[in-house]
Design a protein around this motif. Structure first.
Motif, short mmCIF file in Angstrom:
data_model
loop_
_atom_site.label_atom_id
_atom_site.label_comp_id
_atom_site.label_asym_id
_atom_site.label_seq_id
_atom_site.Cartn_x
_atom_site.Cartn_y
_atom_site.Cartn_z
N LEU A 3 0.87 -1.10 -0.02
CA LEU A 3 -0.06 -0.15 -0.02
C LEU A 3 0.94 1.27 0.26
N ALA A 4 1.98 1.12 0.63
CA ALA A 4 2.92 2.22 0.60
C ALA A 4 3.33 2.63 -0.73
N VAL A 5 3.76 1.50 -1.82
CA VAL A 5 4.22 1.65 -3.01
C VAL A 5 2.76 2.49 -3.98
N VAL A 6 1.75 1.80 -3.70
CA VAL A 6 0.46 2.37 -4.19
C VAL A 6 0.24 3.87 -3.91
N TRP A 7 0.46 4.15 -2.77
CA TRP A 7 0.36 5.44 -2.19
C TRP A 7 1.04 6.51 -3.13
N GLN A 8 2.36 6.05 -3.16
CA GLN A 8 3.25 6.91 -4.06
C GLN A 8 2.95 6.92 -5.41
N ASN A 9 2.51 5.82 -6.09
CA ASN A 9 1.84 5.74 -7.35
C ASN A 9 0.82 6.75 -7.58
N MET A 10 -0.14 6.80 -6.64
CA MET A 10 -1.26 7.55 -6.42
C MET A 10 -0.98 9.12 -6.44
N PHE A 11 -0.28 9.55 -5.26
CA PHE A 11 -0.58 10.79 -4.96
C PHE A 11 0.80 11.60 -5.13
N TYR A 12 1.91 10.96 -5.44
CA TYR A 12 3.22 11.75 -5.64
C TYR A 12 2.87 12.73 -7.00
N SER A 13 3.88 13.92 -6.93
CA SER A 13 3.73 14.78 -8.10
C SER A 13 4.99 15.24 -8.09
N LYS A 14 5.14 15.78 -9.30
CA LYS A 14 6.73 16.35 -9.62
C LYS A 14 7.13 17.52 -8.78
N ALA A 15 6.04 18.36 -8.73
CA ALA A 15 6.16 19.64 -7.98
C ALA A 15 6.32 19.68 -6.56
N VAL A 16 5.57 18.53 -6.06
CA VAL A 16 5.55 18.44 -4.50
C VAL A 16 6.61 17.51 -4.09
N THR A 17 6.85 16.41 -4.65
CA THR A 17 7.62 15.45 -4.12
C THR A 17 8.83 15.05 -4.92
N TRP A 64 0.34 14.81 3.00
CA TRP A 64 -0.34 13.94 2.69
C TRP A 64 0.24 12.89 1.91
N CYS A 65 1.34 13.30 1.23
CA CYS A 65 2.03 12.33 0.25
C CYS A 65 3.16 11.60 1.29
N GLN A 66 3.90 12.14 2.04
CA GLN A 66 4.89 11.65 2.77
C GLN A 66 4.87 11.97 4.28
N GLY A 67 5.41 11.15 5.28
CA GLY A 67 5.45 11.46 6.65
C GLY A 67 4.75 10.62 7.66
N LEU A 68 4.28 11.28 8.65
CA LEU A 68 3.32 10.49 9.69
C LEU A 68 1.96 10.03 8.98
N PHE A 69 1.35 10.82 8.66
CA PHE A 69 0.03 10.41 8.28
C PHE A 69 -0.24 9.33 7.24
N PRO A 70 0.34 9.46 6.08
CA PRO A 70 0.37 8.22 5.10
C PRO A 70 0.84 7.00 5.78
N THR A 71 2.13 7.09 6.54
CA THR A 71 2.74 5.91 6.91
C THR A 71 1.71 5.37 8.10
N ALA A 72 1.24 6.32 8.93
CA ALA A 72 0.27 5.26 10.12
C ALA A 72 -0.84 4.92 9.22
N VAL A 79 7.67 0.54 5.20
CA VAL A 79 6.66 1.59 5.06
C VAL A 79 7.23 2.87 5.30
N PRO A 80 7.60 3.18 6.42
CA PRO A 80 8.59 4.33 6.60
C PRO A 80 9.39 4.87 5.73
N HIS A 81 10.32 3.61 5.09
CA HIS A 81 10.99 4.02 4.14
C HIS A 81 10.75 4.59 2.60
N TYR A 82 9.71 3.94 2.37
CA TYR A 82 8.87 4.34 1.21
C TYR A 82 8.31 5.75 1.42
N LEU A 83 7.75 5.94 2.48
CA LEU A 83 6.99 7.24 2.61
C LEU A 83 7.64 8.25 3.44
N ASN A 84 9.22 7.97 3.26
CA ASN A 84 10.06 9.23 4.07
C ASN A 84 9.61 9.62 5.26
#
Length: 603
Positions: A142-156, A175-183, A253-258
């Motif tokens: 789900l961490a990789v899917v989260w990256q594929n869904m919400f990452y963007s060139k301007a933000v991440t 929303w893309c990285q950090g505590l919220f998506p990891t938890a 999961v923390p590794h993928y979501l920084n």
């Protein structure tokens, strides 16, 4: 005159001989010694590593020596100039992550369990089966899917994700990285714990209590708060203990979501500050031991509830009204994104010309899809960095068969040892030594996976086992014994002692009693004790990441391809792992009738 015959009849020796004559006692002693050495010795080894001087590390520079012992690592990690960055902030993040993951898992899994067991909601069988998929799949899915869904060139940075590519919407960084998506990802992954534990109590709850309150005209909300909720309190506590310890040791999961935690910080420090990295692992272990103590105290004096009115029956289902159709529609959509969409996402990645770049969909043309990531037999394409396609890639298939070898070996050893632990403890349930063996067998489950891996990394490096399948199998066996021992113990406690006693009267040997009586009676639960370690080991990353080269196991190879930027290969390996684990889970269900959601609402 001295009676020489009395020399060999010392009361203590006689008691020992009589004790060891029973197979369950002799096996219990052997298991106690083995588990103590295999569990405690690596823990002692990693503690010694925290006070040892490592040649070329900062502790050697500080002490001016290349060997010996020093307290510098502990002093520097707790009070040094970089203590805040290297320890206190990661510790704070880890505790916040574990606590928030527990909250999400209990809310999501508990509410789902209530809807499945205590309401008239539709589509229960489908939802119950699909709900456990995020736990069956690899943790980082789900961490990789989260990256594929919400990452963007301007933000991440990097390529735009699917949402930005299709709609132009750019989600904020929090929303893309950090505590919220990891938890959120970890809470969703471990929600199966809450569903199984809380749902089991909801399903089997004695209806007397709620009926008695209803007769006394008690409002439904008061019944829930004063009767229903206290009854599921032990299951909630168990969920908190399991999720907290599991989330604390999570690395992928923390590794993928920084998000920086003790687990990710350990990897950062391990090169130049090996002793301080080991100190982080020891602290994670101490949390695991504290969790075990809390569990023992919490289960030592459970409350019991009784009534003297009403006749026991099945608790009535809460009528959701029109909600019995609306709620399952919402849950079907939600579980689609947590269970089915990841498989589609990974499959799609392996056919994109530039994996991770979803701008392809702005000018959709199926002719632009490619099969080179699967079928290229030369590896000459520059974008593939000399790698052959997945179906022709010997490195991938070597790692796949290595994973199967380790998983089968760990499952056989952990399952057999767990079976014997469950049998011997059930036969000596009032013995303090049996309780000790049971606790030692369960302790590795509550220890963070990374901490266990670090302990065996240090142990294996010192005895010359690093980068061998033997070390991987040993670490996996110890880590997965709790799965088998708990499954075996719960099943053995259901077998009446009279069954085996009748066989003993007829002088049937112990081995035949096990093969002909004990194992056939509880074969489903016992077989689950073998198959759970098998499925868990196949998708394991954190435990093994320190123990061998990245090309030895499929999960480690996946991480290597991610580091290389070959996302098509990592997505393909993810897809292979998901399909294989789900196929194993399906086979287990068909062959044994065992299922994670059995008895809750899935059947």
């Amino acid at each position: 005159m001295l009676d020489t015959n009395s020399l060999g009849s010392h009361p203590y020796l006689n008691r020992c001989k009589n004790y060891l004559k029973k197979p369950q006692n002799a096996i219990l002693v052997v298991l106690g010694i083995f588990l103590s050495i295999a569990t405690i010795f690596p823990m002692v080894t990693i503690w010694l590593d925290t006070i040892s001087i490592h040649a070329g590390s900062v502790d050697a520079q500080f002490s001016g020596r290349q060997s010996g012992y020093t307290l510098y690592n502990w002093i520097d990690i707790l009070c040094g100039r970089l203590a805040k960055r290297n320890f206190w902030i990661p510790l704070q993040n880890t505790i916040l992550l574990s606590a928030l993951s527990c909250f999400i898992a209990i809310c999501f899994g508990g509410i789902f369990a209530y809807l499945i067991t205590r309401t008239n909601m539709k589509a229960k069988k489908y939802l119950s089966n699909i709900f456990i998929f995020p736990y069956v799949m690899p943790q980082w899915t789900l961490a990789v899917v989260w990256q594929n869904m919400f990452y963007s060139k301007a933000v991440t940075g990097g390529s735009d994700g699917l949402l930005t590519a299709l709609t132009g919407i750019q989600m904020p960084l929090w929303w893309c990285q950090g505590l919220f998506p990891t938890a959120l990802v970890l809470g969703t992954h471990y929600a199966a714990f809450a569903y199984i534990l809380i749902g089991g109590i909801f399903q089997n709850m004695d209806a007397n209590l709620e009926e008695a309150a209803t007769i006394l005209n008690t409002p439904k909300h008061r019944i829930f708060m004063r009767i229903t909720l206290p009854m599921v309190q032990p299951a909630i506590l168990s969920t908190i203990l399991l999720v907290f310890s599991s989330a604390m040791g999570s690395y992928p999961v923390p590794h993928y979501l920084n998000f920086t935690t003790l687990a990710t910080k350990y990897v950062d420090l391990n090169v130049n500050r090996a002793g301080q990295a080991s100190a982080l692992a020891v602290i994670m272990m101490l949390f695991g031991i504290a969790i075990l103590i809390v569990n023992q105290c919490a289960t030592g004096g459970r409350k019991s509830f009784t009534t003297v009115t009403g006749k026991s029956g099945q608790a009535s289902k809460f009528n959701l009204g029109i909600g019995k159709y609306i709620i399952p529609v919402f849950l079907v959509i939600l579980t689609f994104f947590t269970s089915i969409f990841p498989v589609i996402s990974f499959a799609l990645e392996t056919f994109l010309p530039n994996p991770g770049d979803y701008s392809f969909f702005k000018t959709w043309n199926p002719a632009n899809l490619t099969t080179k990531w699967w079928l290229s037999s030369s590896g000459s394409a520059g974008s593939m960095f000399g790698q052959k396609g997945i179906l022709y890639n010997t490195t991938i298939w070597h790692a796949f068969f290595g994973t199967i070898l380790v998983a089968i070996s760990c499952a056989f050893l952990a399952g057999t040892i767990g079976l014997l632990v469950g049998y011997c403890v059930s036969k000596n349930r009032k013995s303090k030594f049996a309780a000790y063996v049971n606790s030692v067998a369960f302790l590795p489950y509550l220890l963070p996976s990374l901490a266990v891996g670090v302990a065996f990394f240090i142990f294996g490096s010192r005895v010359g086992l690093y980068n061998t399948y033997i070390l991987l199998i040993l670490a996996g066996t110890i880590k997965y014994i709790p799965f088998a021992s708990r499954a075996s113990l719960n099943s053995m406690l259901q077998i009446s002692g009279e069954i085996e006693e009748s066989a003993i009267i007829h002088n049937i040997p112990w081995t035949q009693r096990m093969w002909r009586i004990i194992i056939p009676i509880q074969k489903s639960a016992i077989l689950s004790g073998y198959l759970l370690p098998l499925m868990t080991c196949i998708r394991e990353l954190t435990l093994f990441m320190m123990l061998c080269a990245q090309t030895k196991l499929l999960t480690l190879l996946l991480d290597y391809f991610d580091e290389m930027g070959l996302y098509a290969f990592s997505s393909g390996i993810n897809l292979m792992l998901i399909i294989f684990v789900i196929a194993c889970n399906f086979a287990v269900n068909k062959l044994t009738g065992a299922s994670l959601d059995k008895g809750i609402g899935g059947n």
